[in-house]
Write a protein that holds these residues in place. Structure first.
Motif, PDB file in Angstrom:
ATOM      1  N   VAL A   1       0.814  -1.223   0.000  1.00  0.00           N
ATOM      2  CA  VAL A   1       0.000   0.000   0.000  1.00  0.00           C
ATOM      3  C   VAL A   1       0.845   1.269   0.000  1.00  0.00           C
ATOM      4  CG1 VAL A   1      -1.995  -1.110   1.062  1.00  0.00           C
ATOM      5  CG2 VAL A   1      -0.285  -0.024   2.519  1.00  0.00           C
ATOM      6  N   TRP A   2       2.077   1.215   0.489  1.00  0.00           N
ATOM      7  CA  TRP A   2       2.922   2.409   0.513  1.00  0.00           C
ATOM      8  C   TRP A   2       3.676   2.603  -0.807  1.00  0.00           C
ATOM      9  CZ3 TRP A   2       3.835  -1.838   3.657  1.00  0.00           C
ATOM     10  CH2 TRP A   2       4.986  -2.577   3.394  1.00  0.00           C
ATOM     11  N   GLY A   3       3.487   1.668  -1.756  1.00  0.00           N
ATOM     12  CA  GLY A   3       4.043   1.836  -3.096  1.00  0.00           C
ATOM     13  C   GLY A   3       5.292   1.042  -3.397  1.00  0.00           C
ATOM     14  N   ASP A   4       5.939   0.453  -2.396  1.00  0.00           N
ATOM     15  CA  ASP A   4       7.134  -0.358  -2.619  1.00  0.00           C
ATOM     16  C   ASP A   4       6.739  -1.819  -2.819  1.00  0.00           C
ATOM     17  OD1 ASP A   4       8.530   1.960  -2.063  1.00  0.00           O
ATOM     18  OD2 ASP A   4       9.457   1.211  -0.222  1.00  0.00           O
ATOM     19  N   PHE A   5       7.638  -2.570  -3.459  1.00  0.00           N
ATOM     20  CA  PHE A   5       7.512  -4.024  -3.473  1.00  0.00           C
ATOM     21  C   PHE A   5       8.223  -4.514  -2.226  1.00  0.00           C
ATOM     22  CE2 PHE A   5       6.147  -3.307  -7.685  1.00  0.00           C
ATOM     23  CZ  PHE A   5       5.402  -4.424  -8.033  1.00  0.00           C
ATOM     24  N   PHE A   6       7.566  -5.388  -1.473  1.00  0.00           N
ATOM     25  CA  PHE A   6       8.061  -5.793  -0.166  1.00  0.00           C
ATOM     26  C   PHE A   6       7.573  -7.193   0.147  1.00  0.00           C
ATOM     27  CE2 PHE A   6       7.168  -6.296   4.366  1.00  0.00           C
ATOM     28  CZ  PHE A   6       8.366  -5.920   4.961  1.00  0.00           C
ATOM     29  N   GLY A   7       8.386  -7.931   0.888  1.00  0.00           N
ATOM     30  CA  GLY A   7       7.973  -9.222   1.408  1.00  0.00           C
ATOM     31  C   GLY A   7       8.726  -9.517   2.688  1.00  0.00           C
ATOM     32  N   LYS A   8       8.115 -10.324   3.539  1.00  0.00           N
ATOM     33  CA  LYS A   8       8.737 -10.693   4.815  1.00  0.00           C
ATOM     34  C   LYS A   8       8.617 -12.197   4.989  1.00  0.00           C
ATOM     35  CE  LYS A   8       8.670  -9.786   9.746  1.00  0.00           C
ATOM     36  NZ  LYS A   8       7.867  -9.342  10.872  1.00  0.00           N
ATOM     37  N   LEU A   9       9.674 -12.805   5.537  1.00  0.00           N
ATOM     38  CA  LEU A   9       9.679 -14.250   5.744  1.00  0.00           C
ATOM     39  C   LEU A   9      10.556 -14.605   6.925  1.00  0.00           C
ATOM     40  CD1 LEU A   9      12.569 -15.764   4.575  1.00  0.00           C
ATOM     41  CD2 LEU A   9      11.760 -14.469   2.613  1.00  0.00           C
TER      42      LEU A   9
END
Length: 136
Positions: free
Chosen positions: A109-117
């Motif tokens: 939603v903030w515009g970046d591509f992001f992932g957490k694992l």
């Protein structure tokens, strides 16, 4: 001054660092083992395990060791900011192998591509690609 994380494993430090090298994060640049070259051995089960290691790659520096009394990892994550979305996605998928994805890699939603694992060794990773980054 440089802030670097220090990861404590119980007995899987060597396997974890080999995995991070396979993922392309870097390599071990310094290593001491319990019982080698006069190093102390706190318990016989720790003989040959990693007492201290330095792991480095482009933009990456952290330390790690085996400690039979280490607490499970929690409350901290490695945050990697990567400029190329395709490279970031590949790294995310490598690190996630046999781990747990908590935020799928994608547009946020903030515009970046992001992932957490959380990887198979219990280490949390966050991969972020800034909004203005390129795609291969």
């Amino acid at each position: 001054m440089i802030l670097s994380n220090y990861l404590f494993f119980t007995t899987t430090c060597e396997q974890a660092l080999a995995f991070y090298a396979e993922c392309g994060l870097g390599c071990i640049t310094e290593e001491l083992r319990y019982g080698a070259n006069g190093m102390p051995v706190p318990a016989e089960a720790m003989r040959g395990k990693i007492m201290h290691a330095r792991f480095e790659g482009p933009g990456v520096l952290f330390y790690a060791s085996d400690n039979d009394d280490a607490e499970p990892m929690r409350g901290s994550a490695h945050m990697l900011v990567i400029e190329d979305r395709d490279d970031a996605k590949r790294l995310f998928e490598h690190l996630a192998a046999s781990g747990t994805i908590t935020t799928p890699f994608g547009l946020q939603v903030w515009g970046d591509f992001f992932g957490k694992l959380t990887d198979r060794f219990g280490v949390q990773w966050m991969i972020n690609v800034p909004t203005n980054a390129k795609t291969s």
